[in-house]
Write a protein that holds these residues in place. Structure first.
Motif, short mmCIF file in Angstrom:
data_model
loop_
_atom_site.label_atom_id
_atom_site.label_comp_id
_atom_site.label_asym_id
_atom_site.label_seq_id
_atom_site.Cartn_x
_atom_site.Cartn_y
_atom_site.Cartn_z
N LEU A 1 -13.13 -16.90 12.48
CA LEU A 1 -13.06 -18.37 12.42
C LEU A 1 -14.17 -18.93 11.54
N LEU A 2 -15.40 -18.49 11.76
CA LEU A 2 -16.53 -19.01 10.97
C LEU A 2 -16.40 -18.65 9.50
N ARG A 3 -15.88 -17.46 9.19
CA ARG A 3 -15.66 -17.10 7.78
C ARG A 3 -14.60 -18.00 7.15
N SER A 4 -13.55 -18.31 7.89
CA SER A 4 -12.50 -19.20 7.39
C SER A 4 -13.04 -20.60 7.12
N VAL A 5 -13.81 -21.11 8.07
CA VAL A 5 -14.38 -22.45 7.90
C VAL A 5 -15.41 -22.46 6.78
N HIS A 57 -3.65 -19.76 11.76
CA HIS A 57 -4.11 -18.57 12.46
C HIS A 57 -4.46 -18.86 13.92
N TRP A 58 -5.04 -20.00 14.18
CA TRP A 58 -5.40 -20.40 15.54
C TRP A 58 -4.51 -21.55 15.93
N GLY A 59 -3.59 -21.31 16.82
CA GLY A 59 -2.64 -22.34 17.20
C GLY A 59 -3.26 -23.50 17.95
N TYR A 104 -9.80 -23.59 20.01
CA TYR A 104 -9.84 -22.78 21.23
C TYR A 104 -9.41 -21.37 20.84
N PHE A 105 -10.19 -20.37 21.23
CA PHE A 105 -9.81 -19.00 20.88
C PHE A 105 -9.92 -18.09 22.10
N ARG A 106 -9.26 -16.93 22.01
CA ARG A 106 -9.11 -16.06 23.17
C ARG A 106 -10.17 -14.97 23.28
N THR A 107 -10.47 -14.27 22.22
CA THR A 107 -11.44 -13.18 22.29
C THR A 107 -12.65 -13.56 21.47
N PRO A 108 -13.70 -14.05 22.10
CA PRO A 108 -14.83 -14.64 21.40
C PRO A 108 -15.44 -13.83 20.26
#
Length: 103
Positions: free
Chosen positions: A60-64, A31-33, A49-53
């Motif tokens: 991201l935090l839910r995935s982790v 999902h995050w390249g 590194y992500f684009r729209t915080p």
């Protein structure tokens, strides 16, 4: 490594070993390249590194969090905006805990 990103667009996750860092990075790359595995002071890190915080950070935090629960790690530290946090999920599986080396 900044790659032109602002501090708030970077999250560093600390992992117990390089193998775990590799597994997490594999999950996140779908999902995050922009996901990198490296070490800082002998601590394995996965940097994202992500684009729209706002939107990306929650996802991201839910995935982790789900990954931490599946791995039975119980908790990992992460750094965001120069601050350290702990992400807790699931219960530890002590059968997979590293054994202490013999003295």
């Amino acid at each position: 490594m900044k790659f032109g990103y602002e501090l708030k667009e970077i999250v560093d996750f600390e992992l117990p070993d390089v193998a775990a860092a590799g597994r997490l990075s594999t999950v996140l790359r779908s999902h995050w390249g922009a996901v990198y595995v490296h070490e800082r002071n002998d601590v394995p890190l996965v940097t994202v590194y992500f684009r729209t915080p706002a939107a990306d950070l929650a996802s991201l935090l839910r995935s982790v969090e789900a990954w931490v629960a599946r791995e039975s790690l119980c908790a990992i530290r992460f750094e965001l905006d120069g601050r350290d946090y702990v992400l807790e999920a699931g219960d530890p599986d002590w059968a997979f805990a590293p054994c202490a080396e013999a003295a």
